[in-house]
Design a protein around this motif. Structure first.
Motif, PDB file in Angstrom:
ATOM      1  N   LEU A 103       0.870  -1.173   0.000  1.00  0.00           N
ATOM      2  CA  LEU A 103       0.000   0.000   0.000  1.00  0.00           C
ATOM      3  C   LEU A 103       0.907   1.222   0.000  1.00  0.00           C
ATOM      4  N   CYS A 104       0.673   2.148  -0.933  1.00  0.00           N
ATOM      5  CA  CYS A 104       1.582   3.282  -1.105  1.00  0.00           C
ATOM      6  C   CYS A 104       0.841   4.621  -1.079  1.00  0.00           C
ATOM      7  N   ALA A 105       1.553   5.633  -0.606  1.00  0.00           N
ATOM      8  CA  ALA A 105       1.031   7.000  -0.585  1.00  0.00           C
ATOM      9  C   ALA A 105       2.221   7.958  -0.637  1.00  0.00           C
ATOM     10  N   VAL A 106       1.911   9.204  -0.904  1.00  0.00           N
ATOM     11  CA  VAL A 106       2.936  10.251  -0.869  1.00  0.00           C
ATOM     12  C   VAL A 106       2.651  11.110   0.362  1.00  0.00           C
ATOM     13  N   PHE A 107       3.602  11.137   1.270  1.00  0.00           N
ATOM     14  CA  PHE A 107       3.434  11.854   2.533  1.00  0.00           C
ATOM     15  C   PHE A 107       4.155  13.190   2.497  1.00  0.00           C
ATOM     16  N   ALA A 108       3.545  14.169   3.135  1.00  0.00           N
ATOM     17  CA  ALA A 108       4.114  15.517   3.177  1.00  0.00           C
ATOM     18  C   ALA A 108       5.112  15.678   4.315  1.00  0.00           C
ATOM     19  N   THR A 109       4.976  14.843   5.340  1.00  0.00           N
ATOM     20  CA  THR A 109       5.826  14.984   6.520  1.00  0.00           C
ATOM     21  C   THR A 109       6.485  13.656   6.857  1.00  0.00           C
TER      22      THR A 109
END
Length: 144
Positions: A103-109
């Motif tokens: 499961l993948c996402a782009v995180f800001a922090t």
């Protein structure tokens, strides 16, 4: 010192005290944009956790991982958000082996910058693109 000079000094001292308080508050709580980004990342983790639970439920029901996330919510009776808040980009999902998924996402922090306990166990992430590797055990439950 008395009269107008003293009043002026008190006004200046009060202004300095107020400015120092505002700066201290910003240092403790973070800038508004940083707080917003951290809240969006918390939402991403919540979404991915719900998706993870639905994937495991699907695996127990069908003895296999889903091929895609499409229709997973309806198939498992769960309300899922499949797109990242803020950008609307779909969360990444892949099945590299019959018992493994990502499961993948782009995180800001970077969650490591937050206090211990602010990020659920197993969901720590750096800033930028990140995938969580999961593996099913014999009962269809995920292992990290």
């Amino acid at each position: 010192m008395s009269g107008p000079g003293r009043g002026r000094m008190l006004v200046i001292a009060a202004g300095v005290a107020i400015a120092a308080t505002v700066v201290a508050a910003l240092l403790v709580t973070g800038l508004p944009d940083a707080q917003r980004q951290a809240r969006l990342d918390e939402r991403r983790v919540q979404d991915l956790h719900r998706i993870d639970l639905a994937i495991r439920a699907h695996a127990r029901q069908h003895d296999a991982l889903p091929a895609t996330l499409d229709g997973l919510g309806e198939a498992t009776g769960r309300r899922l958000s499949l797109a990242e808040p803020g950008t609307g980009a779909r969360y990444g999902f892949s099945v590299p082996a019959p018992d493994r998924y990502r499961l993948c996402a782009v995180f800001a922090t970077d969650s490591r910058d937050r206090a211990a306990g602010d990020v659920p166990e197993g969901w720590a992430h750096p800033a930028g693109p990140h995938c969580f590797e999961r593996r099913l055990d014999a009962d269809g439950d995920a292992r990290r």
